[in-house]
Design an enzyme around this catalytic site. Structure first.
Site, PDB file in Angstrom:
ATOM      1  N   HIS A 144       1.562   4.362  -2.916  1.00 34.99           N
ATOM      2  CA  HIS A 144       1.637   5.863  -2.786  1.00 34.99           C
ATOM      3  C   HIS A 144       2.754   6.330  -3.321  1.00 34.99           C
ATOM      4  CE1 HIS A 144      -1.887   6.567  -0.151  1.00 34.99           C
ATOM      5  NE2 HIS A 144      -1.329   5.882   0.826  1.00 34.99           N
ATOM      6  N   HIS A 197       0.741  -1.286  -0.062  1.00 36.05           N
ATOM      7  CA  HIS A 197       0.101  -0.052  -0.098  1.00 36.05           C
ATOM      8  C   HIS A 197       0.779   1.315   0.008  1.00 36.05           C
ATOM      9  CE1 HIS A 197      -3.294   2.622   1.550  1.00 36.05           C
ATOM     10  NE2 HIS A 197      -2.492   3.214   1.937  1.00 36.05           N
ATOM     11  N   GLU A 198       1.702   1.225   1.062  1.00 36.15           N
ATOM     12  CA  GLU A 198       2.557   2.380   0.891  1.00 36.15           C
ATOM     13  C   GLU A 198       3.591   2.604  -0.471  1.00 36.15           C
ATOM     14  OE1 GLU A 198       2.092   4.463   3.007  1.00 36.15           O
ATOM     15  OE2 GLU A 198       1.013   3.151   4.600  1.00 36.15           O
ATOM     16  N   GLU A 236      -6.103   6.771  -1.116  1.00 37.92           N
ATOM     17  CA  GLU A 236      -6.264   6.044  -0.357  1.00 37.92           C
ATOM     18  C   GLU A 236      -6.984   4.416  -0.939  1.00 37.92           C
ATOM     19  OE1 GLU A 236      -4.264   5.289   2.304  1.00 37.92           O
ATOM     20  OE2 GLU A 236      -3.883   7.611   2.487  1.00 37.92           O
TER      21      GLU A 236
END
Length: 311
Positions: free
Chosen positions: A146, A142-143, A225
């Protein structure tokens, strides 16, 4: 696996461009108002704004890590964490970012940096203790999403200018409360009584700028997100583990003392889960989508992939 597998989509790109453009226009108006009410030359103001922007751009990763009290760790200090990040970066076709650890029991993680080549991924000691390896991979993916989407820089710069507007709002309130001209208002006392005080002009403009910035930033933050969740699901091929991680982090957050949560509240927009168990009065004011909506979106991706909805 190409970077687009991380979930980079046209929707996020368009939203980042629109948000950046609107914020840029907003702060041009802000600067013009300040230029007109302050006795400051145009050249010095341009130099100051450009200097701040460049400083923010080139030091965004270091500033974020310093603000969080995080420490960059070597592969010898955190071999398992480095191995996870390295493997996911190899799958995603991304350069390996710096790896940092934040010493707090609050279970969370965040990414920072101006580009994939100048980025950092940070996890807290609390999340490392609580999640299993597959859940941790879902969070790290997930990070990394980003970072691949370059939305971290937009959030960092946008948040900085919103903070500036907020500070000026407070200064304006103090100037008004103490009855002083403030903001160079001394010269106003020599003018006629019908002239609007300088501090009041700055206060009103700052409040408007802050409010608009707040809504724009929160709207972009919620959408990014969803995109990062999708990127994690596609990169790991197992969205159910990110679902499990989000539920576990959210559940554990309720057990963390409020004092500890307040200490990391400033990083809320960057964390994978906001460090607060209090629900916002409206989704428009939230920097993250509601957990149930994130889980529903991940469940839909899991069904499309033929994966189980639960861990």
């Amino acid at each position: 696996m190409k970077r687009k597998a991380l979930g980079r989509d046209a929707g996020l790109t368009v939203r980042m461009l629109i948000t950046t453009g609107l914020l840029g226009l907003l702060y041009v108006v802000f600067a013009v108002v300040l230029f007109n009410v302050f006795n400051v030359g145009l050249a010095p103001m341009i130099v100051i704004v450009v200097a701040i922007a460049l400083f923010q751009y080139y030091t965004s990763d270091k500033l974020a890590l310093a603000a969080a009290g995080a420490k960059v760790v070597s592969p010898d200090e955190a071999p398992e964490l480095h191995a996870m990040v390295e493997r996911l970066c190899a799958l995603a076709g991304l350069p390996k970012p710096k790896v940092a650890i934040m010493d707090t029991d609050v279970p969370n993680a965040f990414a920072t940096g101006r580009s994939p080549k100048h980025a950092a991924v940070c996890v807290t000691t609390g999340i490392w203790r609580r999640l299993d390896a597959r859940e941790m991979e879902g969070v790290l993916a997930h990070e990394l999403s980003h970072i691949a989407n370059r939305d971290v820089l937009i959030m960092t710069v946008a948040s900085f200018f919103a903070m500036l507007a907020g500070l000026l709002t407070r200064f304006g309130l103090y100037a008004g409360m103490w009855g002083g001209g403030g903001f160079g208002g001394g010269s106003n006392r020599d003018n006629n009584n019908n002239q609007i005080p300088v501090w009041l002009i700055v206060l009103v403009v700052s409040i408007v700028v802050y409010a608009v910035s707040f809504v724009l930033i929160r709207t972009l933050s919620r959408y990014r997100e969803y995109t990062a969740d999708r990127g994690s699901a596609l990169l790991t091929g197992a969205p159910e583990y990110l679902m499990s991680a989000l539920q576990k982090i959210s559940g554990e957050m309720a057990r963390i003392p409020q004092r500890d949560l307040r200490e990391v509240q400033s990083m809320s927009a960057f964390f994978i889960v906001p460090p607060s168990i209090k629900a916002a009065t409206a989704e428009l004011l939230m920097d993250h989508p509601p957990l149930e909506k994130r889980l529903a979106a991940l469940a839909e991706i899991a069904r499309e992939m033929g994966r189980p909805v639960g861990p």
